[in-house]
Design an enzyme around this catalytic site. Structure first.
Site, PDB file in Angstrom:
ATOM      1  N   ASP A   1      -6.524  -2.604   3.140  1.00  0.00           N
ATOM      2  CA  ASP A   1      -5.430  -3.516   2.787  1.00  0.00           C
ATOM      3  C   ASP A   1      -5.662  -4.933   3.304  1.00  0.00           C
ATOM      4  O   ASP A   1      -4.853  -5.817   3.030  1.00  0.00           O
ATOM      5  CB  ASP A   1      -4.106  -2.988   3.357  1.00  0.00           C
ATOM      6  CG  ASP A   1      -3.798  -1.575   2.903  1.00  0.00           C
ATOM      7  OD1 ASP A   1      -3.959  -1.314   1.700  1.00  0.00           O
ATOM      8  OD2 ASP A   1      -3.420  -0.734   3.735  1.00  0.00           O
TER       9      ASP A   1
ATOM     10  N   ASP B   1      -1.512  -0.729   6.015  1.00  0.00           N
ATOM     11  CA  ASP B   1      -1.814  -0.258   7.364  1.00  0.00           C
ATOM     12  C   ASP B   1      -3.296  -0.001   7.612  1.00  0.00           C
ATOM     13  O   ASP B   1      -3.685   0.325   8.729  1.00  0.00           O
ATOM     14  CB  ASP B   1      -1.049   1.031   7.650  1.00  0.00           C
ATOM     15  CG  ASP B   1      -1.640   2.221   6.913  1.00  0.00           C
ATOM     16  OD1 ASP B   1      -2.022   2.055   5.739  1.00  0.00           O
ATOM     17  OD2 ASP B   1      -1.727   3.315   7.502  1.00  0.00           O
TER      18      ASP B   1
ATOM     19  N   ASP C   1       0.860  -1.175   0.000  1.00  0.00           N
ATOM     20  CA  ASP C   1       0.000   0.000   0.000  1.00  0.00           C
ATOM     21  C   ASP C   1       0.904   1.234   0.000  1.00  0.00           C
ATOM     22  O   ASP C   1       2.103   1.144   0.263  1.00  0.00           O
ATOM     23  CB  ASP C   1      -0.884  -0.034   1.247  1.00  0.00           C
ATOM     24  CG  ASP C   1      -1.745   1.209   1.381  1.00  0.00           C
ATOM     25  OD1 ASP C   1      -2.299   1.659   0.366  1.00  0.00           O
ATOM     26  OD2 ASP C   1      -1.851   1.735   2.501  1.00  0.00           O
TER      27      ASP C   1
END
Length: 1227
Positions: free
Chosen positions: A890, A886, A432
């Site tokens: 995700d 995070d 990410d």
């Protein structure tokens, strides 16, 4: 008083009708629909009915919806036992031992039932307990979320706090500033009088810029708690689905029907920002919410080594079956032809187990006996030893202080220990962006105004390149003083004095001290403190600063501690520009409904507050790539101020607005090469009549209703944003998380591929790619996007797919036929194009292109697409994938990847809850993989190979002896010897190998990142090495058995002439095995501490202590082994001679092999071990540096690759300058 003033300011802010400031998304057209014209929301996919403020209605069928309780655990109270047992018996060895444990209850077993059932129960029970503990930790993290508090309407206009898990569909909730939304809500009203609120969706799509949501106008009067006393309404909408960006529904209120769209929906796990409170009604709860719809069930993951271990077990089982068949056939033959002659066995008084008249039945029964007897070929203690070692490895990861984050107080956590060795075999990392790579802070570093570049601080790329050039130059070049001036001149022209001469020659970049002002690291006295006023281009500089101060949508907030203003901006870039404008003397200090006020410090020698009327604001979008504001200054002049991507702004310049274009373009290129994010700034003066005509068109488009409203607005905006005059450009450095570029560089040198999957728009993702060196100037970008078509339905889909296939084919050819070895390609694709690229008929071509590109960036992807891309890479390449993120967006890819890593940042714990490992910052991934991953892989691989070696060496001696005794089923060893072999006498050394072995230290792992490729290439657990260890075990078993039998069988054992009995032979042979396998593991170890010495030599000592104690026990217990060490074998020299001889002969081939390999074909770690052992890393630094430079995978991404490209550029410029000077000298 201070609190009263703060509340007054808050009320003043909230009275503004912020929708007046927004052109596209937030202008509220009439949403009321005629009853007859309202869209039908009945049928499949549109069955959701919500009775607002009546949650009790939804507790009964047919409206019984899920609660708001969420869980990410693998098990629950009812499913744990069956699922955990299934997990344990997926392991082939456990299944085999379950069968043997069942057979031990029959008369044909050679062992007692307890000796077979107890070890299996212990191993399986311990593994299940570990699974339960890890899942309990997940449960506790889930409960942290479920027990969060939210203000819920209790009835009669009264609100009270409830746990999230108790929120029901239809509940009215009040969410306050900086709180997360507990469920998917319909926005009813906010603290702003026109129902606007700001939402941060970073947990959903990774974007940090604030989104503006708006309520329906009809619900605006619901502005306080009392207003909900009699509130009632009905929502008919789509069923739960994972689409974050769409919503279709109707709101029935006060006998009217109103259309709903995504602008009124507040999604779970997004956060309320810059708004005191909002009221909303719950539409979707728990696992029906869009964020949970994008998540997948916690998968059961197994490492590649564990899966391969199952195949090895199959091989060993095949060997076991083969020798058992040989044994049973031999037994049947002996029974048929030998049994009638053995009168002392009473052949006429037998059972079916050894009836001479039924040799086939006897052979079949013996087959089962042999299968149990030779079961030591398949080590039951292997799995429990691995489990124990993995727990120790996880403890070492958890306690590694090098992965402790002081800011957050978080440590690295191995949330499951099943995948430790997978950390050492990763091929592709899927990351990410927001919150993972970046910390969403921009630093204003440089700018170009009127063709002049300003800013003396260097970027990280410039600094590293110049430092490396300086080191090279001082050590490797011999350049005459006549050329020194040319170098200095060349360097001085590069970026306005950023690079200076060190020691008269070596180039170095000035790196400014860390700025005390957040988001502002600009240093240049020409613009600071009003020095620009006397500049020849002062008018242009003034315009530049005013564009920074006026062209935005931010809100100023006074900071009583500093006396200055903080800015709540929609994006970090915007905030950095406002801070820069403030530091330059143009402080944005106030916003009203129609004006912006700027305090100018230096224009007239004294501070003056100026008012600029805001006439229109044209927002930034990924399609427009620009933002404009139309203002009227105090003189009455109408100005259009514009900032945007340089490619967009430069093509919109007028003929007389291109005065500074060439110089600005040059500076933009230099800023880009230095890894900075750039925007171009321009303006245009408007005549009153021209503006009035355009504004009427704009208002008409703004108030229109229909699907084409946004396109109409874009067309009208495009009309005015032309014939611009270029003012300059900005360059900001995107503040990555600490250590991200270095981490990516090290991972790239370790041979890992890195993909970025982000919900951000393409421009932002590309800029981040440049910042973290996944992209660099000169890298060829392959952008895959969907074409615009007027076709509809299947025809449009077919045309788009054909066009994309052509794009992919052309890009693949370009990569294939590229001849420049330094050329690199980057693949960039957006979410819409990815939808087609992931379809079955195109995903193979897309993946083939992606894997040959140096870096891959996927933009505007949904959480589901992140998971789909991860699955494609995992299944398409067949290699280990790691996903790191995070946020809640995700979770899908973290669970889909072979290894999921969650970052325990400031925004929620969803990613951590779904992960296999958690770290506090991205930079710790370097140590997690390059150090712990490398160690864990080699430890587990060597441990398993050794385990099979020692069990083959031990188990086959049972077969040899059974053949020697007529396939009788007799074991040469005492039962206690066999039980202790795996449990005590050889278990601790192998655990120390798995837990403490280090081929090289952690510092060396980081200095030689290419060592990581030993895991990616699976060098220590390939079939060649596995069969090699099996062959070593076979050789050792032959030597142990036949050497011992032949020596002891042909001569007297004692001085008195006594020969050996079976107990003595078995004890001598077992002693030889203990010495052999423990000497073997001692030679295998590269790293010794007192623990390894204690476990290896202590295991040998333990054998003698046991033999002594067992011999001294009662004859009823010890039997034939009574006093065997003291009275029989201990005094015999041949016992000690045979033990040492057998151990030496067994280990000589391995010693010869490793000696030959280290001498003629050393592996990388062998070379490093020799250098460290001889101290050459200290004595010969040059050699050490040379070896370090060789131990890096050649890569086209990362900081080093970017610096290399910069150096090639600088060298090219320098050589060109030298040639020019030489030509001038000749002339």
């Amino acid at each position: 008083m201070a609190r009263a003033r703060a509340r007054a300011r808050e009320r003043e802010r909230e009275k503004l009708r912020w929708s007046k400031l927004y052109s596209f998304n937030c202008v509220r057209p009439s949403a009321q629909l005629d009853a007859d014209a309202s869209p039908s929301l009945q049928g499949s996919g549109f069955s959701r009915v919500v009775h607002c403020n009546q949650p009790h209605v939804h507790k009964k069928k047919p409206l019984k919806y899920p609660t708001n309780y969420i869980t990410t655990t693998k098990y629950n109270f009812l499913s744990f036992l069956p699922k955990a047992i299934f997990e344990q018996f997926r392991r082939v060895a456990n299944l085999y031992f379950l069968l043997t444990a069942a057979l031990s209850l029959t008369p044909i077993t050679p062992f007692t039932p307890v000796s077979m059932i107890a070890p299996l129960a212990f191993v399986v029970g311990l593994s299940m307990a570990k699974e339960a503990l890890e899942d309990w930790q997940r449960f506790m993290q889930d409960m942290e979320v479920n027990l969060r508090k939210v203000n819920t309407h209790k009835g009669e206009g009264k609100f009270g706090y409830s746990n999230w898990q108790k929120v029901l569909v239809g509940d009215v909730v009040k969410v306050e500033k900086d709180e997360f939304f507990p469920a998917d809500l319909l926005l009813l009203s906010s603290s702003y009088e026109d129902g606007i609120c700001y939402v941060e969706t970073m947990n959903l799509d990774g974007e940090t810029n604030l989104k503006v949501k708006r309520s329906l106008e009809v619900t605006l009067p619901l502005e306080d708690d009392e207003g909900f006393r009699d509130f009632a309404g009905m929502i008919r909408c789509e069923d739960p689905n994972p689409s974050l960006y769409t919503f279709v529904g109707n709101f029935e209120y006060e006998r009217q029907i109103y259309a709903l769209d995504p602008n009124q929906i507040l999604l779970r796990d997004s956060k309320l920002r810059n708004t005191s409170f909002v009221y909303g009604v719950v539409i979707f709860t728990g696992h029906d919410t869009k964020v949970m719809q994008n998540s997948t069930k916690s998968p059961s993951k197994r490492s590649r080594i564990e899966k391969k271990m199952d195949r090895i077990i199959y091989i060993l089982f095949s060997i076991l079956l083969l020798i058992s068949l040989i044994s049973s056939i031999g037994f049947a033959v002996k029974i048929k032809f030998g049994m009638p002659k053995w009168w002392y066995l009473q052949p006429n008084n037998t059972t079916d187990l050894y009836d001479p008249s039924k040799p086939v039945a006897a052979g079949i029964f013996h087959l089962v006996t042999a299968l149990i007897l030779y079961g030591y070929l398949i080590p039951i203690s292997l799995y429990i030893s691995i489990e124990f070692v993995k727990v120790l490895q996880a403890m070492f990861i958890n306690q590694d202080l090098q992965m402790y984050d002081e800011d957050s107080g978080n440590t690295a956590r191995a949330r499951t220990s099943n995948l430790n060795e997978e950390l050492g075999q990763v091929d592709t990392i899927l990351s990410d962006k927001t919150g993972t790579l970046t910390c969403n802070q921009m630093d204003f570093l440089k700018c170009s105004i009127a063709g002049v570049s300003y800013g003396m601080c260097s970027s990280a790329v410039e600094f590293a390149a110049a430092k490396l050039m300086a080191s090279e130059a001082s050590s490797g070049f011999d350049i005459s003083s006549s050329l020194q001036d040319s170098w200095d001149k060349q360097v001085s022209n590069f970026g306005s004095s950023e690079i200076v001469s060190i020691n008269g020659f070596s180039p170095m970049v000035k790196r400014g001290k860390k700025s005390a002002i957040k988001s502002f690291s600009f240093v240049d006295p020409r613009l600071m403190n009003g020095n620009w006023v006397s500049d020849a281009n002062a008018d242009t500089i003034l315009l530049f600063f005013r564009i920074l101060a006026l062209c935005h949508t931010a809100i100023p907030e006074p900071n009583e501690d500093t006396g200055r203003f903080n800015y709540e901006a929609e994006s970090p870039d915007e905030g950095a520009f406002l801070v820069a404008a403030r530091e330059f003397g143009f402080e944005f200090c106030k916003r009203t409904q129609s004006s912006v006020f700027v305090r100018e410090m230096h224009t007239y020698g004294c501070p003056i507050e100026r008012e600029f009327k805001i006439l229109n604001l044209l927002e930034f979008s990924s399609k427009r790539k620009r933002m404009s504001v139309v203002v009227r200054d105090e003189s009455g002049q109408i100005l259009l101020l514009c900032k945007g991507a340089d490619s967009i702004i430069l093509e919109r310049l007028s003929k007389h607005g291109r005065m500074f274009e060439d110089d600005t373009q040059k500076h933009l290129n230099e800023y880009g090469e230095s890894g900075l994010r750039t925007l171009a700034l321009a303006y245009r003066k408007l005549e009153e009549a021209e503006y009035s005509s355009w504004n009427s068109d704009f208002v008409k488009a703004k108030t229109s209703i229909g699907a084409d409203r946004d396109s109409k607005l874009e067309e009208v905006a495009d009309m005015i944003e032309r014939n611009l005059i270029l003012v300059g450009a900005t360059a900001v450095e995107d503040k990555l998380q600490k250590g991200v570029p270095q981490c990516i560089d090290k991972l790239a040198q370790a041979g890992l591929k890195i993909w970025v999957l982000t919900g951000d728009k393409m421009e932002t993702a590309i800029n981040i790619g440049f910042s973290c060196s996944l992209l660099r100037q000169g890298m060829k970008q392959i952008c895959i996007s969907t074409m615009n078509t007027e076709l509809i339905g299947e025809e449009a889909k077919k045309a788009i797919k054909e066009n994309m296939l052509i794009q992919i084919a052309k890009a693949s050819q370009a990569v294939m036929f590229e001849k420049d070895p330094h050329e690199a390609f980057a693949l960039i694709i957006d979410g819409k194009a990815l939808t087609y690229a992931l379809e079955d008929d195109m995903k193979e071509q897309f993946l083939n292109l992606a894997v040959v590109c140096a870096s891959v960036i996927c933009c505007r992807v949904s959480p589901m697409q992140k998971a789909q891309v991860t699955r494609l890479v995992k299944e398409g390449t067949g290699k280990t994938t790691l996903a790191i993120g995070d946020g809640a967006n995700d979770v899908g890819m973290i669970q889909e990847a072979d290894i999921g890593v969650g970052i325990s940042g400031v925004e929620g714990m969803q990613a951590v809850m779904a992960s296999d490992f958690s770290i506090a910052q991205f930079r710790f991934l370097e140590r997690l993989l390059v150090v712990h991953g490398h160690w864990c892989y080699k430890r587990i691989a060597q441990m398993i190979c050794y385990f099979f070696y020692k069990n083959i060496a031990f188990g086959l001696t049972l077969f040899y002896f059974e053949a020697y005794t007529g396939f009788s089923g007799q074991s040469i060893y005492n039962d206690w010897y066999m039980l202790l072999f795996n449990v005590i006498l050889t278990s601790l050394p192998v655990i120390s190998l798995g837990a403490f072995e280090q081929d090289v230290s952690s510092e060396v792992c980081l200095q030689f990142p290419a060592l990581y490729q030993q895991g990616s290439k699976n060098l220590f657990f390939d079939w060649f090495r596995i069969f090699g260890w099996m062959a070593n075990g076979l050789y050792s078993s032959l030597v142990i058995y036949f050497l011992t039998i032949n020596i002891l069988g042909v001569q007297a054992f004692r001085a008195g002439g006594q020969t050996t009995d079976m107990a003595a032979v078995g004890t001598v042979m077992f002693t030889a095995i203990i010495w052999t396998v423990n000497m073997q593991i001692a030679m295998k170890m590269s790293h010794f501490t007192w623990i390894q010495h204690l476990f290896v030599w202590g295991s040998i000592a333990t054998w003698y202590i046991f033999l002594l104690g067992y011999g001294y026990s009662s004859p009823l217990f010890s039997g034939a082994e009574f006093h065997i060490l003291i009275e029989f074998i201990g005094p015999a020299p041949i016992y000690w001679f045979v033990t040492l001889l057998v151990a030496a002969v067994c280990n000589l081939p391995y010693l010869a092999h490793i000696s030959y390999q280290r001498t003629f074909h050393p592996m990388d770690h062998h070379v490093i071990q020799e250098i460290k052992y001889l101290g050459k890393d200290v004595e010969d630094q040059r050699m050490w540096k040379r070896e370090k430079s060789k131990a890096k995978e050649r890569t086209k991404i990362g900081f080093s690759a970017r610096v290399d490209a910069k150096m090639r550029q600088l060298r090219g410029r320098w050589h060109k300058k030298v040639l020019t000077l030489n030509v001038e000298t000749v002339i």
